[in-house]
Design an enzyme around this catalytic site. Structure first.
Site, short mmCIF file in Angstrom:
data_model
loop_
_atom_site.label_atom_id
_atom_site.label_comp_id
_atom_site.label_asym_id
_atom_site.label_seq_id
_atom_site.Cartn_x
_atom_site.Cartn_y
_atom_site.Cartn_z
N ASP A 30 -36.87 -24.54 -7.15
CA ASP A 30 -36.06 -24.33 -5.95
C ASP A 30 -35.26 -25.60 -5.66
O ASP A 30 -35.76 -26.72 -5.83
CB ASP A 30 -36.98 -23.99 -4.76
CG ASP A 30 -36.21 -23.38 -3.60
OD1 ASP A 30 -36.37 -22.17 -3.35
OD2 ASP A 30 -35.45 -24.12 -2.94
N GLN A 99 -35.07 -13.74 4.13
CA GLN A 99 -34.45 -13.63 2.80
C GLN A 99 -32.98 -14.01 2.89
O GLN A 99 -32.23 -13.42 3.69
CB GLN A 99 -34.59 -12.21 2.24
CG GLN A 99 -34.07 -12.09 0.81
CD GLN A 99 -34.25 -10.69 0.22
OE1 GLN A 99 -34.61 -9.75 0.92
NE2 GLN A 99 -33.99 -10.58 -1.08
N HIS A 105 -36.83 -12.48 -5.67
CA HIS A 105 -37.39 -13.70 -6.26
C HIS A 105 -38.75 -13.97 -5.64
O HIS A 105 -38.92 -13.87 -4.42
CB HIS A 105 -36.46 -14.92 -6.04
CG HIS A 105 -36.01 -15.08 -4.61
ND1 HIS A 105 -34.98 -14.31 -4.08
CD2 HIS A 105 -36.44 -15.88 -3.61
CE1 HIS A 105 -34.81 -14.64 -2.82
NE2 HIS A 105 -35.68 -15.59 -2.49
N HIS A 107 -41.43 -16.75 -4.73
CA HIS A 107 -41.60 -18.20 -4.57
C HIS A 107 -43.01 -18.56 -5.03
O HIS A 107 -43.98 -18.04 -4.46
CB HIS A 107 -41.50 -18.62 -3.11
CG HIS A 107 -40.17 -18.40 -2.44
ND1 HIS A 107 -39.32 -19.44 -2.13
CD2 HIS A 107 -39.56 -17.27 -2.01
CE1 HIS A 107 -38.25 -18.95 -1.50
NE2 HIS A 107 -38.37 -17.65 -1.41
P1 5GP Z 1 -35.23 -16.79 0.37
O1 5GP Z 1 -35.01 -17.49 1.69
O2 5GP Z 1 -34.12 -15.80 0.07
O3 5GP Z 1 -36.60 -16.19 0.20
O4 5GP Z 1 -35.19 -17.93 -0.73
C1 5GP Z 1 -34.01 -18.39 -1.33
C2 5GP Z 1 -34.34 -19.71 -1.96
O5 5GP Z 1 -33.31 -20.04 -2.85
C3 5GP Z 1 -34.48 -20.86 -0.97
O6 5GP Z 1 -35.78 -21.42 -1.05
C4 5GP Z 1 -33.37 -21.84 -1.40
O7 5GP Z 1 -33.76 -23.20 -1.28
C5 5GP Z 1 -33.14 -21.44 -2.84
N1 5GP Z 1 -31.79 -21.71 -3.32
C6 5GP Z 1 -30.62 -21.47 -2.65
N2 5GP Z 1 -29.57 -21.84 -3.42
C7 5GP Z 1 -30.10 -22.33 -4.59
C8 5GP Z 1 -29.51 -22.87 -5.77
O8 5GP Z 1 -28.29 -22.96 -5.92
N3 5GP Z 1 -30.36 -23.28 -6.74
C9 5GP Z 1 -31.73 -23.18 -6.62
N4 5GP Z 1 -32.48 -23.61 -7.64
N5 5GP Z 1 -32.31 -22.66 -5.52
C10 5GP Z 1 -31.50 -22.25 -4.52
#
Ligand code: 5GP
Ligand code: ZN
Length: 119
Positions: A30, A99, A105, A107
Site C-alpha cells: 500500500d 472503500q 482488494h 488489505h
Molecule cells: P480502500 O480505502 O479502497 O479500502 O483502500 C484503498 C487503498 O489503496 C488505500 O489503503 C490507499 O492507501 C491505497 N492506494 C491508493 N492509491 C494507491 C497507489 O497509487 N498505489 C498503491 N500502492 N496504493 C494506493
C-alpha cells in the site's frame, strides 16, 4: 478498465511494489501503509467488491484469499499451521466502509497489535 487505478497497476502502466503474483492475482505494498506490513491483494480481472466477485467468480475470490495468506506467510505473520503472530485481512465494501478504489482488494495488515473494533 482504463480508468481503474488497480487495473492500470495490473497492466504495468502505473508502478507497483509487487510482493506476490499468481496467474490471476497481484499483491503490492500500500502506498500509505497503516501497519509495518500493509499489502493489497487484487484479482487481475476487474470486479468492484468482494460481494460482486464471489457472485461472478467464487474460485477467483478463493485465489485472492489464498494469495493474502501466502503474503502473510512471506511477511512472517503466519505459517500454514498457525496464525502467529497473526494478521488482519480486510475488504472494505462501499462508502460507509471507506472503500476508495472500486477494484476489489484485500488489505493484509500486520506487524503490530491491531485494535478492535476498527474505527
Ligand atoms: P480502500 O480505502 O479502497 O479500502 O483502500 C484503498 C487503498 O489503496 C488505500 O489503503 C490507499 O492507501 C491505497 N492506494 C491508493 N492509491 C494507491 C497507489 O497509487 N498505489 C498503491 N500502492 N496504493 C494506493
Ligand atoms: Zn480495475
Amino acid at each position: 478498465m482504463t480508468d481503474c487505478l488497480f487495473c492500470r497497476m495490473v497492466a504495468g502502466e502505473i508502478p507497483a511494489d509487487v510482493v506476490h503474483e499468481t496467474e490471476r492475482t497481484l499483491a503490492f505494498r500500500d502506498i500509505a501503509p497503516q501497519a509495518p506490513t500493509h499489502v493489497l491483494v487484487v484479482p487481475k480481472d476487474h470486479h468492484a467488491t468482494a460481494g460482486l466477485l464471489v457472485g461472478a467468480d467464487p474460485q477467483l475470490l478463493a485465489e485472492v484469499v489464498a494469495a493474502a495468506h501466502a503474503v502473510a506467510v512471506q511477511e512472517g505473520l503466519a505459517t500454514d499451521e498457525a496464525p502467529e503472530p497473526g494478521y488482519r485481512l480486510v475488504f472494505n465494501s462501499g462508502p460507509q466502509a471507506g472503500q476508495t478504489v472500486h477494484h476489489v482488494h484485500g488489505h493484509v495488515l500486520g506487524g503490530r497489535a491491531l485494535t478492535w473494533p476498527p474505527g
